[in-house]
Write a protein that holds these residues in place. Structure first.
Motif, PDB file in Angstrom:
ATOM      1  N   ALA A 277       0.906  -1.235  -0.115  1.00 35.96           N
ATOM      2  CA  ALA A 277      -0.034  -0.102  -0.146  1.00 35.96           C
ATOM      3  C   ALA A 277       0.863   1.096   0.001  1.00 35.96           C
ATOM      4  O   ALA A 277       0.362   2.273  -0.797  1.00 35.96           O
ATOM      5  N   VAL A 278       2.163   1.123   0.575  1.00 39.02           N
ATOM      6  CA  VAL A 278       2.985   2.207   0.630  1.00 39.02           C
ATOM      7  C   VAL A 278       3.407   2.889  -0.741  1.00 39.02           C
ATOM      8  O   VAL A 278       3.235   4.103  -0.962  1.00 39.02           O
ATOM      9  N   PRO A 279       3.830   2.235  -1.530  1.00 40.58           N
ATOM     10  CA  PRO A 279       4.206   2.584  -3.172  1.00 40.58           C
ATOM     11  C   PRO A 279       2.984   2.891  -3.965  1.00 40.58           C
ATOM     12  O   PRO A 279       3.096   3.830  -4.456  1.00 40.58           O
ATOM     13  N   VAL A 280       1.874   2.091  -3.488  1.00 39.68           N
ATOM     14  CA  VAL A 280       0.843   2.397  -4.208  1.00 39.68           C
ATOM     15  C   VAL A 280       0.270   3.841  -3.741  1.00 39.68           C
ATOM     16  O   VAL A 280      -0.162   4.629  -4.654  1.00 39.68           O
ATOM     17  N   LEU A 281       0.240   4.155  -2.626  1.00 34.04           N
ATOM     18  CA  LEU A 281      -0.214   5.466  -2.127  1.00 34.04           C
ATOM     19  C   LEU A 281       0.553   6.619  -2.435  1.00 34.04           C
ATOM     20  O   LEU A 281       0.370   7.665  -2.819  1.00 34.04           O
TER      21      LEU A 281
END
Ligand code: PEP
Ligand code: MN
Length: 357
Positions: A277-281
């Motif tokens: 979720a970190v790189p997606v966000l």
């Protein structure tokens, strides 16, 4: 090709261009109507008007298309028109990278979150007493850190569990913050408390259980204080992004996202840390993102490896809970670090941080 076929195709090409001209003329009219609607703050979609138009069109339909086909074709034309009428904010969210390509950098107490350096938020799960918070503050301060966490309003699964000290807890945080020159982050659960809370705290935390408490999000969007927004227990990334949009749409752009694990069928950890979720966000939004390793894992032995993963994958920082005596903590006893464990944790995580530079 027969002469007749050629002629028919020529006519068809002409009709295609006529349709093209007509739908673009229609689009221009739709845009004009959109401008009038914007001025009058009217909703762009008007179901009554669409029904009238469809009925009128079908009344004049003499075939060979069936009414259902006509319905379908015109619904598509209407939909495309509605897209044209959308304001810019409806096309790209305010929190999106499309809207703002550069990172949002939030300055709190002299530290910048979102500028590429790692940040840390440590502190007890709940504020229990002045002495308890002060002991953790001392350890945080000794490391040259600036941010302290502590819950005064605790959203507990059971109504019989410790609910936090409330305003008294905020007062303790303020006293400790002043004495140790730290900025404090604390969860607020009630929109009516926000105005009072901003007198005591530096960052408003909105907890996982309240990620879709829209009145709370709106209230947090109306004050001039950074907000740390945690991902809901079962929230998709899209829902998380929209929750942030509620805050920014009210004027407050100082939002820090926090991935804190999501509900899955896995029971080895308290939640499942959705590390990707970190790189997606990061890709989808311009907001800084922290990873809460305490609530995502619920396991002291996993705090360091998940914190390392967070920094390695590009998070702007890590949140973890520290308590002077976790064995007797009033909440989250199994997962908070004591001070010596915290010292070791910090040594190792900053070692990794330096190696990543
Ligand atoms: C907290 O950080 O104190 C907390 C309750 O976390 P979450 O809302 O992520 O469960
Ligand atoms: Mn906790």
């Amino acid at each position: 090709m027969s002469n007749q076929m050629e002629q028919l195709r020529e006519q068809l090409d002409e009709v295609n261009l006529e349709i093209l001209d007509l739908i673009n003329r229609r689009a221009e009219l739709v845009q004009e109507i959109g401008k009038v609607k914007s001025k009058q703050s009217m909703y762009k979609f008007d179901p009554v008007r669409e029904r009238e138009m469809l009925d009128n069109i079908k009344k004049h339909n003499t075939g060979p298309f069936e009414d259902a086909t006509i319905d379908h074709i015109f619904k598509e034309i209407f939909k495309a028109g509605l897209e044209l009428q959308k304001d810019d904010h409806q096309k790209a969210l305010l929190v999106s990278r499309k809207k703002q390509p550069e990172n949002t950098v939030i300055e709190i107490n002299g530290t910048k979150i979102g500028n590429g350096s790692a940040n840390y938020v440590f502190g007890p799960c709940a504020v229990e007493s002045y002495e308890q918070v002060a002991q953790v503050a001392e350890a945080v301060k000794a490391k040259g850190l600036k941010l302290l966490r502590g819950g005064a309003f605790k959203p507990r699964t059971s109504p019989y569990d410790f609910q936090g000290l409330g305003v008294e807890g905020l007062q303790i945080l303020k006293r400790v913050a002043d004495e140790y020159d730290l900025a404090v982050i604390s969860e607020i659960v009630n929109p009516a408390h926000i105005e009072e809370a901003v007198e005591y705290i530096d960052v408003i935390q909105i907890g996982a259980r309240n990620m879709q408490n829209f009145e709370l999000l709106k209230a947090a969007g109306e004050v001039d204080k950074p907000v740390l927004l945690k991902r809901g227990l079962s929230a998709t990334i899209q829902e998380f992004i929209n929750a942030a949009e509620y805050i920014i749409s009210r004027g407050n752009a100082n939002i820090i996202l926090c991935e804190r694990g999501i509900r899955t069928y896995e029971t080895a950890t308290r939640n499942t840390l959705d590390i990707s979720a970190v790189p997606v966000l990061k890709k989808e939004t311009h907001l800084p993102i922290l990873v809460d390793v305490t609530h995502s894992t619920g396991r002291r032995d996993l705090l360091l490896p998940t914190a390392k993963a967070a920094l390695a994958i590009g998070a702007d920082g890590v949140m973890a809970e520290v308590h002077p005596d976790p064995a007797v903590a009033l909440s989250d006893s199994a997962q908070q670090m004591d001070i010596p464990t915290f010292d070791k944790f910090f040594e190792e995580i900053t070692d990794l941080e330096n190696r990543l530079k």
